[in-house]
Design a protein around this motif. Sequence first.
Motif, PDB file in Angstrom:
ATOM      1  N   GLU A   1     -16.112 -10.219  22.378  1.00 45.00           N
ATOM      2  CA  GLU A   1     -15.971 -11.428  20.923  1.00 45.00           C
ATOM      3  C   GLU A   1     -14.924 -12.917  21.810  1.00 45.00           C
ATOM      4  OE1 GLU A   1     -13.579 -13.152  17.251  1.00 45.00           O
ATOM      5  OE2 GLU A   1     -13.135 -11.503  18.161  1.00 45.00           O
ATOM      6  N   GLN A   2     -13.824 -11.802  23.087  1.00 40.92           N
ATOM      7  CA  GLN A   2     -12.836 -12.410  23.704  1.00 40.92           C
ATOM      8  C   GLN A   2     -13.907 -12.848  24.928  1.00 40.92           C
ATOM      9  OE1 GLN A   2     -10.728  -8.954  24.509  1.00 40.92           O
ATOM     10  NE2 GLN A   2      -9.201 -10.057  22.623  1.00 40.92           N
ATOM     11  N   LEU A   3     -15.483 -12.703  25.286  1.00 36.86           N
ATOM     12  CA  LEU A   3     -15.646 -12.942  26.840  1.00 36.86           C
ATOM     13  C   LEU A   3     -16.345 -14.941  26.240  1.00 36.86           C
ATOM     14  CD1 LEU A   3     -16.956 -10.025  27.851  1.00 36.86           C
ATOM     15  CD2 LEU A   3     -15.232 -11.309  29.205  1.00 36.86           C
ATOM     16  N   LEU A   4     -16.729 -14.684  25.209  1.00 38.13           N
ATOM     17  CA  LEU A   4     -17.236 -16.475  24.591  1.00 38.13           C
ATOM     18  C   LEU A   4     -16.185 -17.681  25.323  1.00 38.13           C
ATOM     19  CD1 LEU A   4     -18.211 -15.400  20.401  1.00 38.13           C
ATOM     20  CD2 LEU A   4     -19.508 -15.453  22.870  1.00 38.13           C
ATOM     21  N   LYS A   5     -15.123 -16.736  25.286  1.00 36.38           N
ATOM     22  CA  LYS A   5     -13.920 -17.867  25.468  1.00 36.38           C
ATOM     23  C   LYS A   5     -12.899 -16.851  26.371  1.00 36.38           C
ATOM     24  CE  LYS A   5     -13.829 -21.104  21.438  1.00 36.38           C
ATOM     25  NZ  LYS A   5     -13.043 -21.542  20.581  1.00 36.38           N
TER      26      LYS A   5
ATOM     27  N   GLY B   1      -6.446 -12.582  32.731  1.00 34.29           N
ATOM     28  CA  GLY B   1      -5.256 -11.478  31.622  1.00 34.29           C
ATOM     29  C   GLY B   1      -6.324 -10.909  30.579  1.00 34.29           C
ATOM     30  N   LEU B   2      -7.658 -11.118  30.399  1.00 32.23           N
ATOM     31  CA  LEU B   2      -8.699 -10.661  29.741  1.00 32.23           C
ATOM     32  C   LEU B   2      -8.496  -8.934  30.303  1.00 32.23           C
ATOM     33  CD1 LEU B   2     -10.703 -10.067  27.357  1.00 32.23           C
ATOM     34  CD2 LEU B   2     -11.832 -11.516  28.732  1.00 32.23           C
ATOM     35  N   THR B   3      -8.255  -7.639  29.543  1.00 33.92           N
ATOM     36  CA  THR B   3      -8.293  -6.485  29.930  1.00 33.92           C
ATOM     37  C   THR B   3      -9.232  -5.894  28.809  1.00 33.92           C
ATOM     38  OG1 THR B   3      -6.079  -6.917  31.336  1.00 33.92           O
ATOM     39  CG2 THR B   3      -6.568  -4.535  30.357  1.00 33.92           C
TER      40      THR B   3
ATOM     41  N   PRO C   1      -8.762  -5.447  34.637  1.00 30.53           N
ATOM     42  CA  PRO C   1      -9.069  -6.982  33.881  1.00 30.53           C
ATOM     43  C   PRO C   1     -10.765  -7.247  34.714  1.00 30.53           C
ATOM     44  CG  PRO C   1      -7.446  -6.106  36.256  1.00 30.53           C
ATOM     45  CD  PRO C   1      -8.238  -4.968  35.515  1.00 30.53           C
ATOM     46  N   LEU C   2     -10.839  -7.664  33.553  1.00 29.18           N
ATOM     47  CA  LEU C   2     -12.816  -7.836  33.479  1.00 29.18           C
ATOM     48  C   LEU C   2     -12.519  -9.429  34.076  1.00 29.18           C
ATOM     49  CD1 LEU C   2     -13.212  -7.486  29.294  1.00 29.18           C
ATOM     50  CD2 LEU C   2     -13.704  -5.868  31.530  1.00 29.18           C
ATOM     51  N   LEU C   3     -11.988 -10.172  34.298  1.00 29.61           N
ATOM     52  CA  LEU C   3     -11.970 -10.844  35.147  1.00 29.61           C
ATOM     53  C   LEU C   3     -13.039 -10.695  36.830  1.00 29.61           C
ATOM     54  CD1 LEU C   3     -10.850 -13.698  33.408  1.00 29.61           C
ATOM     55  CD2 LEU C   3     -12.793 -13.202  32.742  1.00 29.61           C
ATOM     56  N   GLY C   4     -11.904  -9.854  37.025  1.00 33.42           N
ATOM     57  CA  GLY C   4     -11.680  -9.517  38.642  1.00 33.42           C
ATOM     58  C   GLY C   4     -13.908  -8.628  39.179  1.00 33.42           C
ATOM     59  N   ILE C   5     -13.935  -8.450  37.850  1.00 30.19           N
ATOM     60  CA  ILE C   5     -15.179  -8.059  38.085  1.00 30.19           C
ATOM     61  C   ILE C   5     -16.123  -8.888  39.138  1.00 30.19           C
ATOM     62  CG2 ILE C   5     -17.844  -6.223  37.677  1.00 30.19           C
ATOM     63  CD1 ILE C   5     -15.750  -5.678  35.065  1.00 30.19           C
ATOM     64  N   PRO C   6     -17.226  -8.236  40.163  1.00 33.93           N
ATOM     65  CA  PRO C   6     -17.840  -9.426  40.857  1.00 33.93           C
ATOM     66  C   PRO C   6     -19.150  -9.967  39.855  1.00 33.93           C
ATOM     67  CG  PRO C   6     -17.468  -7.953  42.318  1.00 33.93           C
ATOM     68  CD  PRO C   6     -16.660  -6.831  41.302  1.00 33.93           C
ATOM     69  N   GLY C   7     -18.822 -11.263  40.351  1.00 33.59           N
ATOM     70  CA  GLY C   7     -20.092 -12.027  39.383  1.00 33.59           C
ATOM     71  C   GLY C   7     -19.550 -12.367  37.816  1.00 33.59           C
ATOM     72  N   VAL C   8     -18.539 -12.173  37.416  1.00 35.99           N
ATOM     73  CA  VAL C   8     -18.031 -12.696  36.031  1.00 35.99           C
ATOM     74  C   VAL C   8     -17.576 -13.743  36.411  1.00 35.99           C
ATOM     75  CG1 VAL C   8     -16.210 -12.005  34.365  1.00 35.99           C
ATOM     76  CG2 VAL C   8     -17.719 -10.319  35.296  1.00 35.99           C
TER      77      VAL C   8
ATOM     78  N   GLN D   1      -2.449 -11.220  36.082  1.00 33.38           N
ATOM     79  CA  GLN D   1      -4.420 -10.303  35.911  1.00 33.38           C
ATOM     80  C   GLN D   1      -3.788  -8.842  36.748  1.00 33.38           C
ATOM     81  OE1 GLN D   1      -7.946 -12.475  35.023  1.00 33.38           O
ATOM     82  NE2 GLN D   1      -7.117 -13.883  36.109  1.00 33.38           N
ATOM     83  N   PHE D   2      -3.722  -8.568  37.646  1.00 32.09           N
ATOM     84  CA  PHE D   2      -3.799  -8.055  38.862  1.00 32.09           C
ATOM     85  C   PHE D   2      -2.385  -6.753  38.819  1.00 32.09           C
ATOM     86  CE2 PHE D   2      -7.717 -11.377  39.395  1.00 32.09           C
ATOM     87  CZ  PHE D   2      -8.358 -10.002  38.745  1.00 32.09           C
ATOM     88  N   ARG D   3      -2.468  -5.899  38.123  1.00 32.01           N
ATOM     89  CA  ARG D   3      -0.599  -5.861  37.931  1.00 32.01           C
ATOM     90  C   ARG D   3      -0.913  -4.445  38.915  1.00 32.01           C
ATOM     91  NH1 ARG D   3       1.136  -7.406  31.840  1.00 32.01           N
ATOM     92  NH2 ARG D   3       0.920  -9.078  32.043  1.00 32.01           N
ATOM     93  N   PRO D   4       0.173  -4.184  39.447  1.00 28.88           N
ATOM     94  CA  PRO D   4      -0.209  -2.990  39.926  1.00 28.88           C
ATOM     95  C   PRO D   4       0.391  -1.587  38.961  1.00 28.88           C
ATOM     96  CG  PRO D   4       2.725  -3.381  40.110  1.00 28.88           C
ATOM     97  CD  PRO D   4       1.503  -4.598  39.587  1.00 28.88           C
TER      98      PRO D   4
END
Length: 260
Positions: free
Chosen positions: A170-174, A178-180, A227-234, A249-252
């Motif tokens: 559902e979140q991927l619709l928008k 930071g979407l994790t 963090p999903l928006l880091g996946i290549p191609g997303v 987004q990309f926290r240690p």
Amino acid sequence: MSAALAYDSPLFAPLRRWLDLLPSAPESGALAELAERFPIHTANGCQVRFVPPQPDGRVYECRIWERGEVETRRDNWHDFFNALVWLTFTRTKLAVSASHVQAMTPSGAARGTIRDALTHFDECGIVVVSSRPELLDLLRGFEWKKLFVDHRAEVQSAMRFIIFGHATYEQLLKPFRGLTAKAVLFEVGDEWLGMSLADQLTAVDTRLAADLASGRYQRPRDFQPLPLLGIPGVVPENENPAYYDDTYQFRPGRGARRSA
């Protein structure tokens, strides 16, 4: 973003079979018809059906366990994706439901870390599969730039990202900064990566259901943040290596934060 455009994301691939059979809006009637065309059953033989919320006070998971009824709000995106996950990962959804019931008192009121972990994964889970254990280690170590920039080609060839959580769909619709998701990591052989998507989904469903039924995941912290928006191609922005400098987004990892 429209649903049709969102569905172009590679992260919707596990649901593609069903999305191609449905309208581009969460229509309850179409879901009910799909459940009849492709029936699934609980361990006690009840056919799973997607029904409107019931006012009888029965606990959500107990209703599934006892009657095969999955309460599904009318024309609701969250529940729409939940239904499609039921159709895609049937064994795992049954294992989640059974584990919830086993963790309850008879009244269904008790809730502890096991049920919290089940809910976290049910809502926001993702399975990361790779034939390269060193890539999984980078993910475990929160080494986001090393993973997604330095080893980008290997990630694209030797890793697969399979979303389970219906809230995440559902979140991927928008999608938002930071979407994790909450990840479990599976190491596989090279031959696994050559299987068809349908066979890969079946293999993930079987393995994940067994792990959940065994009680492997006891706490929400047993899952790896991803963090999903880091996946290549997303998202196109992550083609720029500087994208991964965003520590919001990309926290240690916890250890790195303590050292700092």
